[in-house]
Design a protein around this motif. Sequence first.
Motif, PDB file in Angstrom:
ATOM      1  N   GLU A   9       0.835  -1.207   0.000  1.00  0.00           N
ATOM      2  CA  GLU A   9       0.000   0.000   0.000  1.00  0.00           C
ATOM      3  C   GLU A   9       0.873   1.261   0.000  1.00  0.00           C
ATOM      4  OE1 GLU A   9      -2.121  -3.471   1.156  1.00  0.00           O
ATOM      5  OE2 GLU A   9      -0.364  -2.574   2.150  1.00  0.00           O
ATOM      6  N   GLU A  10       1.946   1.238   0.771  1.00  0.00           N
ATOM      7  CA  GLU A  10       2.849   2.399   0.806  1.00  0.00           C
ATOM      8  C   GLU A  10       3.566   2.582  -0.522  1.00  0.00           C
ATOM      9  OE1 GLU A  10       3.942   2.442   5.587  1.00  0.00           O
ATOM     10  OE2 GLU A  10       5.017   1.106   4.226  1.00  0.00           O
ATOM     11  N   LEU A  11       3.943   1.483  -1.159  1.00  0.00           N
ATOM     12  CA  LEU A  11       4.594   1.569  -2.461  1.00  0.00           C
ATOM     13  C   LEU A  11       3.629   2.063  -3.532  1.00  0.00           C
ATOM     14  CD1 LEU A  11       6.804  -1.676  -2.466  1.00  0.00           C
ATOM     15  CD2 LEU A  11       7.538   0.688  -2.064  1.00  0.00           C
ATOM     16  N   GLU A  13       1.162   4.158  -3.046  1.00  0.00           N
ATOM     17  CA  GLU A  13       1.060   5.604  -2.848  1.00  0.00           C
ATOM     18  C   GLU A  13       2.308   6.318  -3.366  1.00  0.00           C
ATOM     19  OE1 GLU A  13      -1.524   7.550  -1.762  1.00  0.00           O
ATOM     20  OE2 GLU A  13      -2.583   5.647  -2.070  1.00  0.00           O
ATOM     21  N   LEU A  14       3.464   5.691  -3.149  1.00  0.00           N
ATOM     22  CA  LEU A  14       4.714   6.268  -3.635  1.00  0.00           C
ATOM     23  C   LEU A  14       4.699   6.386  -5.153  1.00  0.00           C
ATOM     24  CD1 LEU A  14       7.656   7.183  -2.952  1.00  0.00           C
ATOM     25  CD2 LEU A  14       8.331   4.784  -3.274  1.00  0.00           C
ATOM     26  N   MET A  15       4.211   5.335  -5.813  1.00  0.00           N
ATOM     27  CA  MET A  15       4.168   5.342  -7.272  1.00  0.00           C
ATOM     28  C   MET A  15       3.224   6.421  -7.794  1.00  0.00           C
ATOM     29  SD  MET A  15       6.324   3.139  -8.417  1.00  0.00           S
ATOM     30  CE  MET A  15       7.324   3.717  -7.066  1.00  0.00           C
ATOM     31  N   LYS A  16       2.120   6.620  -7.111  1.00  0.00           N
ATOM     32  CA  LYS A  16       1.188   7.681  -7.520  1.00  0.00           C
ATOM     33  C   LYS A  16       1.856   9.040  -7.412  1.00  0.00           C
ATOM     34  CE  LYS A  16      -2.938   5.065  -6.173  1.00  0.00           C
ATOM     35  NZ  LYS A  16      -4.021   4.923  -5.166  1.00  0.00           N
ATOM     36  N   PHE A  23      -0.548   0.103  -9.723  1.00  0.00           N
ATOM     37  CA  PHE A  23      -0.088  -1.263 -10.001  1.00  0.00           C
ATOM     38  C   PHE A  23       1.440  -1.351 -10.004  1.00  0.00           C
ATOM     39  CE2 PHE A  23       0.097   0.676 -14.146  1.00  0.00           C
ATOM     40  CZ  PHE A  23       1.107   0.020 -14.819  1.00  0.00           C
ATOM     41  N   ARG A  24       2.104  -0.215 -10.245  1.00  0.00           N
ATOM     42  CA  ARG A  24       3.569  -0.222 -10.230  1.00  0.00           C
ATOM     43  C   ARG A  24       4.100  -0.553  -8.826  1.00  0.00           C
ATOM     44  NH1 ARG A  24       5.092  -0.952 -15.334  1.00  0.00           N
ATOM     45  NH2 ARG A  24       4.533   0.771 -16.722  1.00  0.00           N
ATOM     46  N   GLY A  25       3.332  -0.152  -7.793  1.00  0.00           N
ATOM     47  CA  GLY A  25       3.737  -0.471  -6.427  1.00  0.00           C
ATOM     48  C   GLY A  25       3.750  -1.960  -6.174  1.00  0.00           C
ATOM     49  N   LYS A  26       2.731  -2.649  -6.707  1.00  0.00           N
ATOM     50  CA  LYS A  26       2.663  -4.104  -6.574  1.00  0.00           C
ATOM     51  C   LYS A  26       3.823  -4.764  -7.328  1.00  0.00           C
ATOM     52  CE  LYS A  26      -0.558  -7.964  -7.360  1.00  0.00           C
ATOM     53  NZ  LYS A  26       0.125  -8.668  -8.470  1.00  0.00           N
ATOM     54  N   ASN A  45      10.205  -4.712 -15.895  1.00  0.00           N
ATOM     55  CA  ASN A  45       8.862  -4.270 -16.292  1.00  0.00           C
ATOM     56  C   ASN A  45       8.524  -2.883 -15.740  1.00  0.00           C
ATOM     57  OD1 ASN A  45       8.530  -5.004 -13.639  1.00  0.00           O
ATOM     58  ND2 ASN A  45       6.703  -6.276 -13.965  1.00  0.00           N
ATOM     59  N   LEU A  46       9.496  -2.243 -15.094  1.00  0.00           N
ATOM     60  CA  LEU A  46       9.322  -0.852 -14.667  1.00  0.00           C
ATOM     61  C   LEU A  46      10.008   0.061 -15.691  1.00  0.00           C
ATOM     62  CD1 LEU A  46      10.094  -0.985 -10.805  1.00  0.00           C
ATOM     63  CD2 LEU A  46       7.880  -1.244 -11.954  1.00  0.00           C
ATOM     64  N   PRO A  47       9.401   1.209 -16.002  1.00  0.00           N
ATOM     65  CA  PRO A  47      10.021   2.131 -16.971  1.00  0.00           C
ATOM     66  C   PRO A  47      11.415   2.546 -16.510  1.00  0.00           C
ATOM     67  CG  PRO A  47       7.762   2.802 -16.465  1.00  0.00           C
ATOM     68  CD  PRO A  47       8.101   1.706 -15.513  1.00  0.00           C
TER      69      PRO A  47
END
Length: 344
Positions: A9-11, A13-16, A23-26, A45-47
Amino acid sequence: MDIASKSIEELQELMKGYGQGGFRGKQLFEWLHQKMVRSYDEMTNLPLTLREQLARDFPIRSMKIVKKYESKLDGTIKYLFECEDSHIIESVLMRYKHGNSVCISSQVGCRMGCKFCASTLEGLVRNLTPSEMVSQIYLIEQDIKERVSNIVVMGSGEPLEHFELTKRFVELINSPQGQNIGQRHITVSTCGLVPRIKELAESLPQVTLAISLHAPTDEGRRRIMPIAYQYSIQELMDACAYYVEKTGRRITFEYALIYGENDSEEEARILGKLLKGLLCHVNLIPVNKIEERDYKESSVSHIQRFVKVLEEYHIPATVRRKLGSDIDAACGQLRRRYIKKRGE
């Protein structure tokens, strides 16, 4: 908080905050805790621009194996890890028929002062982060190329002293997006921090509780465990009763048998009366020799008599098989020797 200690959940929010989808946090969490990578370069799979930004803003803490000792007797492996700040911690891999168990550390050193433990001789240096706690397991799994099925937080440190960090560790290692190790396969040990035992029962009711008891009376505990000056046996037993009532789970009592100190038939009877009727199991441990102490382990006859007395009170008890005795696998010994050799 470092990146690998954050929840999904924290990741998210960080991605947002970076203008990315949640979904990038997951995805990031799975790279860190399922695939156990420690470089953003591998997170394909991350930019690329996101990976570069994360590398600048949240460098991933590193930990490495600096020494490894494997028992020729039973396959037990003792690991010494070096943290990013050069502090040394240790873990033990124990092989059983039911799977691989790892005993991890929760602190660098320990302030509890138990007389029979080498971990406490230099006191507490600092707490480990949740990511440093899970990293011990990840590095061992990568080293042996096998999964770990059981975790015991019983290495250096008092895991309930910094309960929020231990709780987060359990949540990380238990996550279905990570290693997905069930809470019932995790044991947390304490020397007897009464308020935290109650908090554990309320917050992590499926985790197994182990109590380092080591004497059945206040007087006996105070001789070898300073925490006994803060919490009495009665307060500790009340907290244990609360834990059992709240969780329905059996408590393990750790009892290091020290010759002439806590291994008499009378002490066995006091212990039997103390624990009678409580859902529990007693794990009897012949004490490990520490250079700085003159404690000796109980004789075989003393141990057998102790077990027999507990059986009379219908208290299930087993004598722990000494694993890794040829590599000093007991808590704190190898770390202390390594640090001395390094000249700290």
